[in-house]
Design an enzyme around this catalytic site. Structure first.
Site, short mmCIF file in Angstrom:
data_model
loop_
_atom_site.label_atom_id
_atom_site.label_comp_id
_atom_site.label_asym_id
_atom_site.label_seq_id
_atom_site.Cartn_x
_atom_site.Cartn_y
_atom_site.Cartn_z
CG ASP A 111 -7.93 -5.14 -2.38
OD1 ASP A 111 -8.92 -5.44 -1.68
OD2 ASP A 111 -7.34 -5.95 -3.12
N GLY A 112 -7.89 -0.49 -2.30
CA GLY A 112 -7.27 0.82 -2.13
C GLY A 112 -7.76 1.56 -0.90
CG ASN A 211 -0.41 -3.96 -0.92
OD1 ASN A 211 -0.70 -4.81 -0.08
ND2 ASN A 211 -1.14 -3.72 -1.98
CD GLU A 212 3.04 -2.82 -3.76
OE1 GLU A 212 2.40 -1.75 -3.77
OE2 GLU A 212 2.49 -3.92 -3.89
CG ASP A 241 11.84 -2.75 -16.53
OD1 ASP A 241 12.81 -2.30 -17.13
OD2 ASP A 241 10.82 -3.18 -17.10
CB THR A 252 -1.90 -11.46 -3.18
OG1 THR A 252 -2.27 -10.45 -2.22
CG2 THR A 252 -1.71 -12.78 -2.46
CE1 TYR A 254 4.86 -4.50 -10.88
CE2 TYR A 254 5.36 -2.56 -9.56
CZ TYR A 254 5.49 -3.28 -10.74
OH TYR A 254 6.23 -2.77 -11.77
#
Length: 374
Positions: A111-112, A211-212, A241, A252, A254
């Site tokens: 995925d990276g 992603n995020e 945190d 889907t 983190y």
């Protein structure tokens, strides 16, 4: 050049359409292909060479590869590949703009590789075909064993497409940081193209994130304390945190590990997920795509925070800095192996083992049933 039917790649807001109608066709045959290979994985060397030979010798295409991939020692030693290597076009991330000359992206790895391919295109993204040769493969539906057949199918057109929305992120640094930040981002006298100076002299970092965006407490032992705004209105303060702002594609990743729901990539939404919040009632929320979120340090925060984008470009956030996040106008067109429903649920089953458990045994006769009921 690729054409997405119906059109929707370069518009932020539009009508709700049937996901099955998202198809890839070509107005003219693709000529330039970008090949992304997972670095530091020797098992991908042979697949990479096979793919490049196929694209150059059989398909007669111009193949673009990152310079550090071509300069790999193992690849340089292979004299049988030298003729192909000399025909490859190379580029350097952050300094060579290839966004206007690529018709198709092919990823080899996990995925990276797809996340990395997304980061190379800060505007419109060419269609991405991702082969599963990595550790997870949630975003990489194709198997390399049949790569020639699969590539030919994509070149023929009419392939199913998932438009994976991205986040447009703008980080504005405070005035007192500008000189140090500018020096630290320079390399060989060049400032990377995603760093700009605005009118007030502040440094602004602009990124497209698939992603995020993660804001966390970093190395500090104190709780993270940041304020979350939605369309300019303070919504809440996040004490814990940190907080994750993700796309449906990132739901889907983190976000799922932090307790968020998993959302299909075709759902227009932005997810906000706290990381270990110091409040039992702080649950993950989903907000409409298109709103603008802003994250700043709370005035009474005891320490700074840290932010990262798809796990990269991690940096410190101090008082006076702000992070603005909204839905990007430029999604990532990800080519499906089967279709956008089957591929996603198959990934849930194969990669995350979603809802996998032993099946309940059936009752063998009527007497067992009556005893159970009584």
């Amino acid at each position: 050049m690729p054409v997405l039917n119906p059109s929707g790649q370069n518009t932020c807001r539009g009508h709700i359409q049937d996901p099955a109608s998202q198809r890839l066709t070509w107005s003219k045959p693709p000529l330039n292909v970008l090949v992304i290979r997972k670095i530091r994985d020797e098992t991908l060397l042979e697949p990479f060479k096979e793919l490049c030979r196929f694209l150059v010798e059989e398909k007669h295409l111009m193949v673009y590869v990152e310079k550090k991939v071509v300069d790999d020692g193992s690849l340089m030693k292979d004299e049988s590949f030298s003729a192909i290597r000399n025909q490859l076009c190379t580029f350097r991330e952050g300094y060579d703009d290839i966004s206007d000359c690529i018709d198709l992206i092919i990823c080899l790895g996990g995925d990276g590789t797809l996340l990395y391919a997304s980061s190379l295109f800060q505007g419109s993204v060419p269609p991405v075909m991702a082969f599963h040769l990595g550790s997870l493969g949630f975003l990489t539906p194709f198997k390399f064993e049949s790569f020639k057949t699969e590539v030919d199918k994509v070149f023929e057109g009419n392939a199913a497409i998932i438009l994976r929305s991205r986040l447009k992120v703008k980080v504005v640094k405070g005035m007192f940081q500008t000189n140090e930040q500018l020096i630290s981002t320079q390399e060989n006298g060049i400032v990377p193209h995603n760093h700009i100076n605005n009118e007030a002299g502040k440094i602004t970092l602009q990124l497209q994130v698939l992603n995020e965006v993660v804001v966390d407490r970093g190395p500090s032992s104190y709780l993270s304390n940041v304020d979350l705004y939605l369309d300019g209105r303070l919504i809440t303060s996040v004490q814990g945190d940190g907080v994750i702002v993700s796309t449906p594609t990132g739901s889907t990743a983190y976000a799922a590990a932090a307790g968020a729901s998993m959302i299909h990539p075709n759902v227009p939404a932005i997810m906000v997920t706290p990381i270990c919040p110091h409040s039992l009632s702080f649950r993950p929320i989903v907000v409409p795509a298109g709103v603008e979120l802003m994250i700043t340090l709370s005035p009474d925060a005891r320490n700074t925070a840290w932010v990262s984008f798809d796990g990269r470009k991690r940096q410190e956030i101090q008082h006076g800095d702000s992070i603005k996040i909204t839905t990007s106008c430029f999604p990532v067109p990800s080519i499906c192996c089967h279709d956008l429903v089957y591929d996603w649920f198959d990934s849930l089953a194969q990669c995350l083992h979603w809802n996998v458990r032993k099946k309940q045994t059936r009752l063998t006769d009527a007497s067992d049933s009556s005893e159970t009921e009584n």
